[in-house]
Design a protein around this motif. Structure first.
Motif, PDB file in Angstrom:
ATOM      1  N   GLY A   1      12.599  23.148  37.799  1.00 39.16           N
ATOM      2  CA  GLY A   1      11.883  21.785  37.732  1.00 39.16           C
ATOM      3  C   GLY A   1      12.233  21.230  38.640  1.00 39.16           C
ATOM      4  N   ALA A   2      11.305  20.195  39.252  1.00 36.72           N
ATOM      5  CA  ALA A   2      11.456  19.401  40.262  1.00 36.72           C
ATOM      6  C   ALA A   2      10.921  18.043  39.972  1.00 36.72           C
ATOM      7  CB  ALA A   2      11.431  19.959  41.588  1.00 36.72           C
TER       8      ALA A   2
ATOM      9  N   GLY B   1      16.774  17.292  31.980  1.00 38.89           N
ATOM     10  CA  GLY B   1      17.017  18.785  32.396  1.00 38.89           C
ATOM     11  C   GLY B   1      17.533  18.747  34.227  1.00 38.89           C
ATOM     12  N   PHE B   2      17.098  17.536  34.722  1.00 36.65           N
ATOM     13  CA  PHE B   2      17.236  17.718  35.981  1.00 36.65           C
ATOM     14  C   PHE B   2      18.947  17.651  36.315  1.00 36.65           C
ATOM     15  CE2 PHE B   2      13.227  15.299  37.244  1.00 36.65           C
ATOM     16  CZ  PHE B   2      12.348  16.516  37.427  1.00 36.65           C
ATOM     17  N   THR B   3      19.256  18.594  37.245  1.00 32.57           N
ATOM     18  CA  THR B   3      20.823  18.756  37.487  1.00 32.57           C
ATOM     19  C   THR B   3      21.264  18.549  38.694  1.00 32.57           C
ATOM     20  OG1 THR B   3      20.280  21.011  38.100  1.00 32.57           O
ATOM     21  CG2 THR B   3      20.850  20.799  35.793  1.00 32.57           C
ATOM     22  N   HIS B   4      20.522  18.488  39.993  1.00 36.69           N
ATOM     23  CA  HIS B   4      20.809  17.998  41.203  1.00 36.69           C
ATOM     24  C   HIS B   4      19.878  17.014  41.780  1.00 36.69           C
ATOM     25  CE1 HIS B   4      22.851  21.720  40.285  1.00 36.69           C
ATOM     26  NE2 HIS B   4      23.452  21.647  41.371  1.00 36.69           N
ATOM     27  N   LEU B   5      20.458  16.101  42.556  1.00 33.74           N
ATOM     28  CA  LEU B   5      19.776  15.188  43.388  1.00 33.74           C
ATOM     29  C   LEU B   5      20.117  15.128  44.780  1.00 33.74           C
ATOM     30  CD1 LEU B   5      18.237  12.484  43.306  1.00 33.74           C
ATOM     31  CD2 LEU B   5      20.277  11.416  42.589  1.00 33.74           C
ATOM     32  N   GLY B   6      19.047  14.786  45.411  1.00 35.43           N
ATOM     33  CA  GLY B   6      19.212  14.383  47.106  1.00 35.43           C
ATOM     34  C   GLY B   6      18.843  13.081  47.384  1.00 35.43           C
ATOM     35  N   VAL B   7      19.272  12.220  48.164  1.00 37.77           N
ATOM     36  CA  VAL B   7      18.680  10.925  48.461  1.00 37.77           C
ATOM     37  C   VAL B   7      18.712  10.845  49.825  1.00 37.77           C
ATOM     38  CG1 VAL B   7      19.004   8.569  48.114  1.00 37.77           C
ATOM     39  CG2 VAL B   7      19.762   9.972  46.018  1.00 37.77           C
ATOM     40  N   GLY B   8      17.542  10.353  50.282  1.00 40.11           N
ATOM     41  CA  GLY B   8      17.410  10.230  51.851  1.00 40.11           C
ATOM     42  C   GLY B   8      16.748   8.790  52.113  1.00 40.11           C
ATOM     43  N   VAL B   9      17.381   7.874  52.953  1.00 40.54           N
ATOM     44  CA  VAL B   9      17.150   6.666  53.233  1.00 40.54           C
ATOM     45  C   VAL B   9      17.228   6.311  54.733  1.00 40.54           C
ATOM     46  CG1 VAL B   9      17.208   4.179  52.810  1.00 40.54           C
ATOM     47  CG2 VAL B   9      17.960   5.764  50.986  1.00 40.54           C
TER      48      VAL B   9
ATOM     49  N   ILE C   1      16.175  18.314  41.259  1.00 44.36           N
ATOM     50  CA  ILE C   1      15.688  19.661  40.898  1.00 44.36           C
ATOM     51  C   ILE C   1      16.614  20.139  39.639  1.00 44.36           C
ATOM     52  CG2 ILE C   1      14.921  20.136  43.134  1.00 44.36           C
ATOM     53  CD1 ILE C   1      17.858  22.093  43.216  1.00 44.36           C
ATOM     54  N   GLU C   2      16.261  21.036  38.828  1.00 43.30           N
ATOM     55  CA  GLU C   2      16.791  21.658  37.804  1.00 43.30           C
ATOM     56  C   GLU C   2      16.947  23.102  38.254  1.00 43.30           C
ATOM     57  OE1 GLU C   2      16.056  22.884  32.994  1.00 43.30           O
ATOM     58  OE2 GLU C   2      14.414  21.803  34.039  1.00 43.30           O
TER      59      GLU C   2
END
Length: 158
Positions: free
Chosen positions: A88-89, A129-137, A151-152
Protein backbone atom coordinates in the motif's frame (compact mmCIF):
# COMPACT_ATOMS: atom_id res chain seq x y z
CA UNK A 1 19.77 7.09 -4.42
CA UNK A 2 18.03 9.47 -6.85
CA UNK A 3 14.63 8.48 -8.10
CA UNK A 4 14.12 7.84 -11.80
CA UNK A 5 11.90 10.94 -11.95
CA UNK A 6 14.65 13.34 -10.88
CA UNK A 7 15.49 15.89 -13.52
CA UNK A 8 18.88 17.51 -13.31
CA UNK A 9 18.05 19.97 -16.08
CA UNK A 10 18.78 23.69 -15.89
CA UNK A 11 16.38 24.20 -12.98
CA UNK A 12 16.64 26.88 -10.35
CA UNK A 13 19.98 27.02 -8.54
CA UNK A 14 18.50 28.54 -5.36
CA UNK A 15 16.31 25.54 -4.45
CA UNK A 16 17.17 24.34 -0.96
CA UNK A 17 16.00 21.25 0.92
CA UNK A 18 14.69 22.02 4.42
CA UNK A 19 15.77 19.04 6.56
CA UNK A 20 14.74 20.68 9.86
CA UNK A 21 11.19 21.07 8.55
CA UNK A 22 11.25 17.50 7.22
CA UNK A 23 12.22 16.13 10.65
CA UNK A 24 9.51 18.19 12.34
CA UNK A 25 6.83 17.03 9.87
CA UNK A 26 7.90 13.42 10.50
CA UNK A 27 7.75 14.01 14.28
CA UNK A 28 4.33 15.69 14.10
CA UNK A 29 2.99 12.93 11.84
CA UNK A 30 4.01 10.28 14.37
CA UNK A 31 2.70 12.36 17.27
CA UNK A 32 -0.66 12.62 15.49
CA UNK A 33 -0.70 8.87 14.84
CA UNK A 34 0.17 8.17 18.49
CA UNK A 35 -2.68 10.42 19.65
CA UNK A 36 -5.08 8.40 17.46
CA UNK A 37 -3.80 5.01 18.62
CA UNK A 38 -2.02 4.25 15.34
CA UNK A 39 1.37 2.53 15.06
CA UNK A 40 4.29 4.88 14.51
CA UNK A 41 5.95 5.18 11.11
CA UNK A 42 9.57 4.30 10.44
CA UNK A 43 11.61 7.00 8.71
CA UNK A 44 12.81 5.66 5.37
CA UNK A 45 15.83 7.42 3.80
CA UNK A 46 14.96 6.27 0.27
CA UNK A 47 11.40 7.57 0.62
CA UNK A 48 12.79 10.82 2.02
CA UNK A 49 15.01 11.16 -1.04
CA UNK A 50 12.12 10.50 -3.43
CA UNK A 51 9.90 12.93 -1.50
CA UNK A 52 12.57 15.64 -1.44
CA UNK A 53 13.30 15.22 -5.15
CA UNK A 54 9.59 15.55 -5.96
CA UNK A 55 9.30 18.73 -3.86
CA UNK A 56 12.38 20.18 -5.55
CA UNK A 57 11.09 19.13 -8.98
CA UNK A 58 7.76 20.88 -8.33
CA UNK A 59 9.67 24.09 -7.58
CA UNK A 60 12.16 23.63 -10.43
CA UNK A 61 9.53 23.02 -13.09
CA UNK A 62 6.81 25.16 -11.49
CA UNK A 63 4.02 22.63 -11.03
CA UNK A 64 2.01 21.22 -8.14
CA UNK A 65 0.73 17.68 -8.66
CA UNK A 66 1.09 14.10 -7.50
CA UNK A 67 2.21 13.31 -11.07
CA UNK A 68 5.33 14.92 -12.46
CA UNK A 69 5.67 16.47 -15.92
CA UNK A 70 6.40 13.03 -17.41
CA UNK A 71 3.21 11.66 -15.85
CA UNK A 72 5.01 9.53 -13.24
CA UNK A 73 2.89 8.78 -10.19
CA UNK A 74 4.19 8.48 -6.62
CA UNK A 75 4.53 4.70 -7.10
CA UNK A 76 6.36 5.20 -10.41
CA UNK A 77 8.90 7.45 -8.67
CA UNK A 78 9.83 4.83 -6.05
CA UNK A 79 13.07 2.88 -6.50
CA UNK A 80 12.40 -0.44 -8.33
CA UNK A 81 13.32 -2.48 -5.24
CA UNK A 82 10.11 -1.32 -3.56
CA UNK A 83 7.79 -2.80 -6.21
CA UNK A 84 7.78 -6.28 -4.74
CA UNK A 85 7.84 -5.13 -1.10
CA UNK A 86 4.93 -2.71 -0.74
CA UNK A 87 1.28 -3.56 -0.29
CA UNK A 88 0.00 0.00 0.00
CA UNK A 89 1.08 3.58 -0.58
CA UNK A 90 -0.14 7.15 -0.26
CA UNK A 91 1.19 10.64 -0.87
CA UNK A 92 0.46 14.08 0.56
CA UNK A 93 1.75 17.25 -1.10
CA UNK A 94 1.63 20.84 0.11
CA UNK A 95 2.44 24.24 -1.38
CA UNK A 96 2.86 27.58 0.30
CA UNK A 97 4.37 31.02 0.01
CA UNK A 98 5.97 33.30 2.54
CA UNK A 99 8.46 30.85 4.04
CA UNK A 100 10.22 32.19 7.12
CA UNK A 101 13.58 30.41 7.57
CA UNK A 102 13.92 30.94 11.33
CA UNK A 103 10.77 28.98 12.22
CA UNK A 104 10.75 25.38 10.88
CA UNK A 105 8.35 24.25 13.64
CA UNK A 106 5.69 26.78 12.59
CA UNK A 107 6.04 25.81 8.93
CA UNK A 108 5.76 22.09 9.74
CA UNK A 109 2.70 22.77 11.94
CA UNK A 110 1.08 24.75 9.09
CA UNK A 111 1.57 21.79 6.73
CA UNK A 112 0.22 19.28 9.24
CA UNK A 113 -2.80 21.46 10.06
CA UNK A 114 -3.64 21.71 6.35
CA UNK A 115 -3.26 17.97 5.80
CA UNK A 116 -5.30 17.08 8.88
CA UNK A 117 -8.09 19.44 7.70
CA UNK A 118 -8.35 17.57 4.39
CA UNK A 119 -10.14 14.18 4.58
CA UNK A 120 -7.94 12.47 1.96
CA UNK A 121 -4.66 13.76 3.41
CA UNK A 122 -5.81 12.96 6.93
CA UNK A 123 -6.62 9.42 5.77
CA UNK A 124 -3.02 8.95 4.60
CA UNK A 125 -1.65 10.18 7.92
CA UNK A 126 -3.99 7.91 9.90
CA UNK A 127 -3.94 4.75 7.77
CA UNK A 128 -3.02 2.05 10.31
CA UNK A 129 -1.36 -0.24 7.76
CA UNK A 130 1.25 2.28 6.64
CA UNK A 131 4.64 1.38 8.13
CA UNK A 132 7.20 3.76 6.57
CA UNK A 133 7.33 7.47 5.78
CA UNK A 134 9.53 9.77 3.74
CA UNK A 135 9.20 13.54 4.03
CA UNK A 136 10.77 15.99 1.60
CA UNK A 137 10.48 19.76 1.90
CA UNK A 138 12.20 22.33 -0.33
CA UNK A 139 12.15 26.09 -0.76
CA UNK A 140 12.96 28.51 -3.54
CA UNK A 141 12.97 31.99 -2.10
CA UNK A 142 9.70 32.21 -0.20
CA UNK A 143 7.99 29.38 -2.16
CA UNK A 144 7.81 25.97 -0.45
CA UNK A 145 6.73 22.51 -1.60
CA UNK A 146 6.40 19.48 0.65
CA UNK A 147 5.83 15.80 -0.08
CA UNK A 148 5.04 12.92 2.26
CA UNK A 149 5.21 9.37 0.89
CA UNK A 150 3.67 6.63 3.02
CA UNK A 151 4.09 2.95 2.28
CA UNK A 152 3.07 -0.33 3.80
CA UNK A 153 5.77 -2.95 3.58
CA UNK A 154 4.42 -6.46 3.57
CA UNK A 155 3.03 -9.21 1.43
CA UNK A 156 0.80 -8.00 -1.38
CA UNK A 157 -2.74 -9.25 -1.11
CA UNK A 158 -4.31 -10.41 -4.36
Amino acid sequence: MLSKAFSSGPGLPGIQPLPEVEREVWRLTNETRRQHGMPLLTADPNLTDVSRQHSMDMLRRRFFSHHNAEGLSPLDRLPPAYASRISGAGENIWTGSGYSPPDPQALARMMMDAWMSSPRHRQNILTPGFTHLGVGVAAFGREVRATQIFIEIGAKSH
